[in-house]
Design a protein around this motif. Structure first.
Motif, short mmCIF file in Angstrom:
data_model
loop_
_atom_site.label_atom_id
_atom_site.label_comp_id
_atom_site.label_asym_id
_atom_site.label_seq_id
_atom_site.Cartn_x
_atom_site.Cartn_y
_atom_site.Cartn_z
N GLU A 228 42.35 33.33 15.80
CA GLU A 228 41.51 33.10 16.97
C GLU A 228 42.19 32.22 17.98
OE1 GLU A 228 41.75 30.83 14.85
OE2 GLU A 228 40.15 29.34 14.78
N PHE A 229 43.10 31.35 17.50
CA PHE A 229 43.74 30.40 18.43
C PHE A 229 44.64 31.09 19.46
CE2 PHE A 229 46.57 31.07 14.93
CZ PHE A 229 47.84 31.07 15.50
N THR A 230 45.05 32.35 19.17
CA THR A 230 45.87 33.07 20.15
C THR A 230 44.98 33.77 21.17
OG1 THR A 230 45.88 35.14 18.89
CG2 THR A 230 47.64 33.59 18.42
N GLU A 231 43.70 33.94 20.81
CA GLU A 231 42.83 34.76 21.65
C GLU A 231 42.26 34.00 22.84
OE1 GLU A 231 39.92 36.48 19.03
OE2 GLU A 231 41.41 37.70 17.99
N THR A 232 42.28 32.69 22.78
CA THR A 232 41.76 31.93 23.92
C THR A 232 42.44 30.57 23.99
OG1 THR A 232 39.77 31.14 25.00
CG2 THR A 232 39.84 30.92 22.63
N ASN A 233 42.37 29.95 25.16
CA ASN A 233 42.81 28.57 25.36
C ASN A 233 44.31 28.34 25.19
OD1 ASN A 233 40.14 28.06 25.70
ND2 ASN A 233 39.84 27.06 23.73
N SER A 234 45.08 29.39 24.91
CA SER A 234 46.49 29.12 24.62
C SER A 234 47.29 28.78 25.87
CB SER A 234 47.13 30.29 23.87
OG SER A 234 46.88 31.48 24.57
N GLU A 235 46.72 28.98 27.06
CA GLU A 235 47.46 28.63 28.30
C GLU A 235 47.05 27.27 28.85
OE1 GLU A 235 49.82 30.67 28.45
OE2 GLU A 235 48.76 32.00 27.07
N ILE A 236 46.20 26.57 28.10
CA ILE A 236 45.72 25.27 28.59
C ILE A 236 46.81 24.21 28.49
CG2 ILE A 236 44.18 23.37 27.92
CD1 ILE A 236 41.99 25.46 27.56
N GLY A 237 47.73 24.40 27.55
CA GLY A 237 48.87 23.48 27.51
C GLY A 237 49.05 22.70 26.23
N TRP A 238 48.24 22.96 25.20
CA TRP A 238 48.45 22.30 23.92
C TRP A 238 49.72 22.87 23.27
CZ3 TRP A 238 45.05 19.31 20.50
CH2 TRP A 238 43.95 18.75 21.18
N ASN A 239 50.51 21.99 22.65
CA ASN A 239 51.60 22.48 21.80
C ASN A 239 50.97 23.09 20.56
OD1 ASN A 239 53.38 21.16 23.56
ND2 ASN A 239 53.28 19.27 22.34
N THR A 240 51.53 24.19 20.08
CA THR A 240 50.94 24.87 18.92
C THR A 240 52.00 25.27 17.93
OG1 THR A 240 49.30 25.78 20.45
CG2 THR A 240 49.41 26.77 18.26
N ILE A 241 51.92 24.74 16.70
CA ILE A 241 52.85 25.20 15.67
C ILE A 241 52.07 25.81 14.50
CG2 ILE A 241 54.77 23.68 16.28
CD1 ILE A 241 53.98 21.83 14.06
N VAL A 242 52.66 26.85 13.91
CA VAL A 242 51.96 27.64 12.91
C VAL A 242 52.70 27.52 11.58
CG1 VAL A 242 51.07 29.93 12.37
CG2 VAL A 242 51.32 29.23 14.75
N SER A 243 51.95 27.34 10.50
CA SER A 243 52.56 27.14 9.18
C SER A 243 52.34 28.33 8.27
CB SER A 243 51.99 25.90 8.52
OG SER A 243 52.15 24.79 9.36
N GLU A 244 53.32 28.53 7.37
CA GLU A 244 53.24 29.68 6.46
C GLU A 244 52.52 29.34 5.17
OE1 GLU A 244 57.09 31.36 5.25
OE2 GLU A 244 56.14 31.73 3.30
N ASN A 245 52.79 28.14 4.64
CA ASN A 245 52.24 27.82 3.31
C ASN A 245 51.79 26.36 3.25
OD1 ASN A 245 54.72 26.42 3.09
ND2 ASN A 245 55.71 28.25 2.29
N VAL A 246 51.41 25.92 2.06
CA VAL A 246 50.85 24.58 1.93
C VAL A 246 51.88 23.50 2.26
CG1 VAL A 246 49.84 22.93 0.29
CG2 VAL A 246 49.07 25.30 0.30
N GLN A 247 53.11 23.69 1.78
CA GLN A 247 54.16 22.72 2.10
C GLN A 247 54.32 22.59 3.61
OE1 GLN A 247 56.82 20.99 -0.19
NE2 GLN A 247 56.38 19.84 1.67
N GLU A 248 54.36 23.72 4.29
CA GLU A 248 54.59 23.69 5.74
C GLU A 248 53.42 23.05 6.47
OE1 GLU A 248 57.50 27.59 6.21
OE2 GLU A 248 55.76 27.37 7.50
#
Lengths: 334, 404
Positions: free
Chosen positions: B132-152
């Motif tokens: 859902e985070f890609t579907e809205t608000n992504s141009e507002i300017g928050w840095n966004t990092i995505v993790s694959e697993n629990v360690q990440e």
């Protein structure tokens, strides 16, 4: 059965899948977590994603391997090699052998024998191990908590981890005296497990997941569902609904209704969340209570609280589901 | 959570669910204020934090609020007042925050937020995973990092604080709801001392009575564009700042992160999957038996590392990309994540198709990967519809786009 050497060889380039069936509150998820903690290689454990309620059937899954890349997948477990059932009442309620390959292992907390289990689950090509974990739990732990004990039976047939490795994990997780008792119970379980080995070995290189089974053909497709996603009451568009969930098996108590005392005030009927208070229109044109729907009563006891004339009482059910009852409440009931 | 009640003196190998790992990571970064509203599947992260605060392990203000809008407003204000602040949400909660999200960027507060990705409700309620985070608000300017697993996701809790503090832009870190938030996986915890050194509290601009001013006051058209351009200029170095943060993190912990991570790109078919999050793991496991396809895993969704992606595609001579994405766009030419990738690929003309999978928690298995690759083999141009849904029932006995 697999000895430690065989199992280590299998784990080098394959994944071993486990599944645990339990009821909410029996600690099935804890058992699967302990597997990951006790295992020397890489492991991942997932509960069945969604809401869990006390007494309702639960599932959790474990994948283990010595190859890290194989465990990186977050796919769900479809073909479990070892299935552990913590509560024998689930044998007939849930499809516990779903996806189990030929030669797979079914480990059950029960006093039943091989033939009886084979008849219930309807398969003869799987290996069975039984452990009367409830008895051990009551003897050693003094409480009907069987989740660690079933792992003893798992060790006996799979050697995925050793008693020492599991004991370490248990020690890390529980307080000292509880941990020590659990380890003692696990030790006894390893000895007491009855093994019915039919001599068929599994092929771990083959994953027996059925293609596209996650898409669940048979349910309506996008061309058939309602265009606004509505579940209309008078249509059978969605073949699930609360009246088709047998919530009656979740509860620990039988709710008993006394017809003599009941004044038909219907307060219980209003408060029951599962429409389990049965009423019928009498000759006088008024509704009268006629009983309790045991298939759907999950013994929340709201009716018992609300009844002004004490026409409703409770009685502890026989069988392992009662393990979810808090100790104080048990004492009260006894 | 018990592990985090005491000082962690050396790296500990343990197992944990994603949400508790995040709660632990956040604890170690020593936040001053925690303010969030519970929503499945994010809940245990904040629950865990309330535990450590209750135990006295973390000296932070744990603030209960009545909604996500209040949580974001309170967090932004607390952060502007100088407190290190953490919040978390998902799905509808993220939507309810929307009104307050831009000001966190505009005020340049180093706020961090976790999102356990969960579908927006439409047409039905789902508590399960969708991006859902890609579907809205992504141009507002928050840095966004995505993790694959629990360690990440544990590491991301710490990395996000470093990135926010260094860039002075709020940072959110994402993991797939339930798939990571509720899975128990192995991870190695970083000693408290190391985290302290990585995340020092630096002096920065803040609301203070010593220097009174109006924050967020109205401006006429004579000023607004200058402030916007100023933000745009400051956003430019953020990817570089992230790379620097990843380097420092590697030196301290030995774990190497990148804006984009790649696997087996020099393969015979010159084809690669391109995705984010937990699906990368599924592909890596699948690749142990399918060695003629590679994988590009995007860690940084915002700012989107378009130049780095172009360089990777060019350096490895990749001809085709298979984009897997857990979101859709009911109006667009492409779903949102693919849209960002397509913009980056525009000057290169690389062939790609976008496959929408795993919405609302539908499992993504080797079946989807197999068929996506097979469909890509026949792609020779960029004509026609560029996206398709995979793993969806067309009728009771037919799967859309699959001949069985």
């Amino acid at each position: 059965m697999y000895d430690r050497k065989q199992m280590e060889e299998i784990l080098k380039e394959n994944v071993v899948n486990l599944r645990f069936h339990a009821r909410g509150g029996q600690g099935g998820v804890t058992a699967s977590n302990l597997c990951v903690e006790a295992f020397y290689g890489y492991g991942i454990c997932q509960p069945r994603f969604g809401a869990e309620r006390m007494g309702s059937p639960t599932e959790s899954y474990v994948r283990l391997s010595a190859n890290e890349d194989l465990i990186r997948s977050n796919e769900q477990v479809y073909a479990p090699h070892f299935v552990s059932v913590l509560d024998p009442s689930l044998l007939s309620e849930v499809d516990v052998i779903a996806g189990v390959p030929k030669g797979g292992w079914l480990i059950v907390n029960t006093a039943l024998n091989q033939q009886e289990i084979q008849e219930i689950v309807g398969r003869k090509d799987i290996n069975i191990a039984t452990i009367d974990a409830t008895r051990i739990a009551l003897e050693v732990l003094g409480r009907n908590i069987t989740n660690t004990i079933i792992l003893g039976a798992l060790i006996r047939v799979s050697h995925l981890f050793t008693l020492d490795e599991l004991a370490d994990a248990v020690m890390r997780r529980f307080k000292d005296n509880i941990a020590a008792k659990n380890v003692e119970a696990i030790k006894q379980a390893i000895e007491d497990t009855c093994v019915y080995d039919i001599g068929i070995q599994m092929d771990f290189t083959q994953d027996t997941k059925i293609s596209w089974q996650q898409v669940e053909l048979g349910l309506p497709g996008y061309k058939e569902v309602d265009k606004a996603g509505v579940w209309y009451c008078d249509e059978e568009t969605i073949p699930v609904g609360s009246d088709q969930v047998r919530t009656g098996s979740w509860g620990e108590w039988d709710i008993i209704w006394d017809e003599e005392t009941c004044t038909d005030c219907a307060q219980c009927w209003f408060i029951c969340p599962d429409f389990a208070i049965l009423r019928e229109k009498g000759e006088d044109g008024k509704y009268h209570m006629i009983g309790i729907d045991r298939e759907h009563c999950k013994s929340c006891q709201n009716c018992l609280e609300v009844c002004p004339v004490n026409a409703i009482s409770k009685q502890l059910k026989q069988g392992p589901a009662s393990c979810a009852v808090p100790e104080e409440e048990l004492k009260e009931a006894n | 959570m018990k592990l985090f009640f005491r000082e962690i003196k050396e790296p500990i190998e343990t197992t944990m669910i994603g949400n508790y790992a995040v709660a632990g990571g956040v604890t170690q970064t020593d936040p001053d204020v925690i303010c969030a509203f519970p929503i499945t599947p994010q809940t245990q992260s904040v629950e865990g934090l309330s535990d450590v605060v209750h135990q006295g392990r973390l000296k932070a203000a744990f603030v209960n609020v009545e909604s996500e809008l209040a949580a974001m407003s309170f967090s932004t204000a607390a952060c502007a007042a100088g407190a290190r602040t953490f919040t978390a949400t998902a799905s509808q909660g993220y939507l309810l925050m929307t009104e307050a999200l831009p000001m966190a960027v505009g005020w340049r507060v180093p706020l961090t937020m976790m999102i356990s990705a969960r579908a927006f409700n439409s047409p039905n309620l789902s508590i399960w995973n969708t991006w859902e985070f890609t579907e809205t608000n992504s141009e507002i300017g928050w840095n966004t990092i995505v993790s694959e697993n629990v360690q990440e996701t544990y590491d991301a809790a710490i990395l996000s604080v470093m990135i926010s503090e260094d860039s002075l832009f709020p940072t959110m870190f994402i993991h797939d709801g339930f798939i990571i938030s509720h899975s128990v996986q192995n991870l190695t915890l970083i000693p408290d001392e190391t985290v302290r050194k990585l995340t020092p509290k630096k002096p920065r601009h803040r609301i203070t009575p010593k220097k009174p001013g109006t924050w967020g006051g109205i401006v006429t058209p004579s000023y607004f564009m200058e402030f916007r351009k100023s933000l745009d200029v400051d956003k430019e170095p953020v990817l570089g700042i992230m790379e620097d943060v990843f380097d420092r993190f590697e030196k301290a912990t030995g774990r190497k992160y990148n804006l984009i991570e790649t696997y087996n790109l020099d393969n015979s078919s010159k084809t690669a999957f391109l995705t984010m999050g937990s699906m990368s793991g599924n592909i890596i496991s699948w690749m142990t038996k399918n060695k003629d396809v590679g994988l590009i895993k995007i860690r940084t969704f915002r700012p989107f590392p378009h130049e780095q992606l172009q360089k990777i595609v060019q350096d490895h001579g990749l001809e085709k990309l298979i984009i897997l994405e857990k979101s859709d766009s009911l109006n667009g030419m492409l779903p949102p994540f693919s849209m960002s990738v397509a913009s980056a690929l525009y000057p290169l003309g690389t062939l790609f198709r976008s496959f929408i999978v795993g919405l609302g928690g539908r499992d993504v298995t080797r079946d989807e990967l197999d068929i996506a690759r097979r469909k890509m083999e026949n792609v020779t141009d960029m004509k026609g519809k560029l996206y398709m849904y995979l793993g969806v029932r067309e009728t009771k006995d037919k799967i859309y786009g699959v001949n069985m």
